[in-house]
Design a protein around this motif. Sequence first.
Motif, PDB file in Angstrom:
ATOM      1  N   LEU A  39       0.795  -1.197  -0.066  1.00 33.98           N
ATOM      2  CA  LEU A  39      -0.054  -0.097  -0.002  1.00 33.98           C
ATOM      3  C   LEU A  39       0.740   1.358   0.049  1.00 33.98           C
ATOM      4  N   LEU A  40       0.418   2.302  -0.830  1.00 34.36           N
ATOM      5  CA  LEU A  40       1.079   3.456  -0.844  1.00 34.36           C
ATOM      6  C   LEU A  40       0.345   4.585  -0.458  1.00 34.36           C
ATOM      7  N   GLY A  41       0.915   5.612   0.262  1.00 28.76           N
ATOM      8  CA  GLY A  41       0.366   6.697   0.647  1.00 28.76           C
ATOM      9  C   GLY A  41       1.274   7.868  -0.070  1.00 28.76           C
ATOM     10  N   ILE A  42       0.652   8.562  -1.063  1.00 34.01           N
ATOM     11  CA  ILE A  42       1.406   9.357  -1.981  1.00 34.01           C
ATOM     12  C   ILE A  42       0.889  10.930  -1.926  1.00 34.01           C
ATOM     13  N   CYS A  43       1.929  11.673  -1.595  1.00 33.42           N
ATOM     14  CA  CYS A  43       1.739  13.140  -1.852  1.00 33.42           C
ATOM     15  C   CYS A  43       1.839  13.376  -3.389  1.00 33.42           C
ATOM     16  N   LEU A  44       0.752  13.643  -3.730  1.00 37.39           N
ATOM     17  CA  LEU A  44       0.550  13.662  -5.237  1.00 37.39           C
ATOM     18  C   LEU A  44       0.919  14.913  -6.113  1.00 37.39           C
ATOM     19  N   GLU A  45       0.205  15.990  -5.325  1.00 38.96           N
ATOM     20  CA  GLU A  45       0.229  17.371  -6.080  1.00 38.96           C
ATOM     21  C   GLU A  45       0.620  18.321  -4.965  1.00 38.96           C
ATOM     22  N   PHE A  46       1.172  19.340  -5.171  1.00 34.66           N
ATOM     23  CA  PHE A  46       1.319  20.453  -4.161  1.00 34.66           C
ATOM     24  C   PHE A  46       0.838  21.793  -4.978  1.00 34.66           C
ATOM     25  N   ASP A  47       0.006  22.590  -4.413  1.00 35.06           N
ATOM     26  CA  ASP A  47      -0.259  23.869  -5.291  1.00 35.06           C
ATOM     27  C   ASP A  47       0.746  24.739  -5.027  1.00 35.06           C
ATOM     28  N   GLN A  48       0.834  26.068  -5.545  1.00 34.65           N
ATOM     29  CA  GLN A  48       1.952  26.835  -6.078  1.00 34.65           C
ATOM     30  C   GLN A  48       2.461  27.428  -4.602  1.00 34.65           C
ATOM     31  N   LYS A  49       1.768  27.578  -3.709  1.00 31.90           N
ATOM     32  CA  LYS A  49       1.960  28.260  -2.526  1.00 31.90           C
ATOM     33  C   LYS A  49       2.136  27.177  -1.439  1.00 31.90           C
TER      34      LYS A  49
END
Length: 287
Positions: A183-193
């Motif tokens: 199983l994976l916990g993925i921080c997939l996207e970060f917004d610009q700020k």
Amino acid sequence: MEKLQRMTECIAYIEDNLEGELDMEEIAKIAYMSKFHFQRMFSMLTGYTVTEYIRNRRITKAAQELLNEDARVIDIALKYGYESPEAFTKAFRNIHGISPTAAKKNSHSLKAYPKLSFQIQLKGDVEMDYKIVEKDAFTVVGKSISTTTVGGENHRTIATFWDESNVNGFTAELAINCGELGLLGICLEFDQKLENITYLIAAEKNIEEVPSDWLESEIPSSTWAIFPVHGAMPDAMPKVWQRIFSEWFPSTGYEHSGGPEMEVYLSNGDPASENYYSEIWIPIKKK
């Protein structure tokens, strides 16, 4: 520890420009980092996002001027970058719990967010194991949430997301089709700020037909730094994250490449056990 010294220089620059425009690209240049990596490191080291820290420091300085100077609220609001007294009053109230006008009469109710400083120390008492691997692009499937990073809310929201997914059977269903990574916990996207992240509970795609309420995403080909995590969840994982950003990145020739990050929960073992083994995967590149 050159990077931590540069972070201290960034704090000095922010302090010198609280009354003017603060551009994230310019702040990151002082640290000799990409904007993405600077924001991630700042957040991991301090517990604040950069914008949250700047906002708190401006409100702290504004409160000091309200109490010690004969200045109008509108003048202080404009001085610290607020477009109107209303916007300033709202931000002030969120921090201090009272309006700027009330603060003049009752200074004891005010909070203060002091200027940050970084303790630059060599920590050689505990080794930090890691390995570098190359991995081709691969596809994952799972479910995601979007959460703010302000005030550490993402940690609470993600923990709740895991609890709910374990209770409602989603992780069990996902585990049936897991690849070798588990199983994976993925921080997939970060917004610009860096105010919001998209977090995905997922597994490598091993099925042709994906349920309609699952998300399918490609993890790009990357060079990964892999860090072992020993101990019970969820407490063991944050400790390693903090060491990665406070010790490993500042002392190596690598920087974050800006791609998704992964927490890897291997299929074998009990996550509540003190002997549980998991991993953190971070995409990196040479400086």
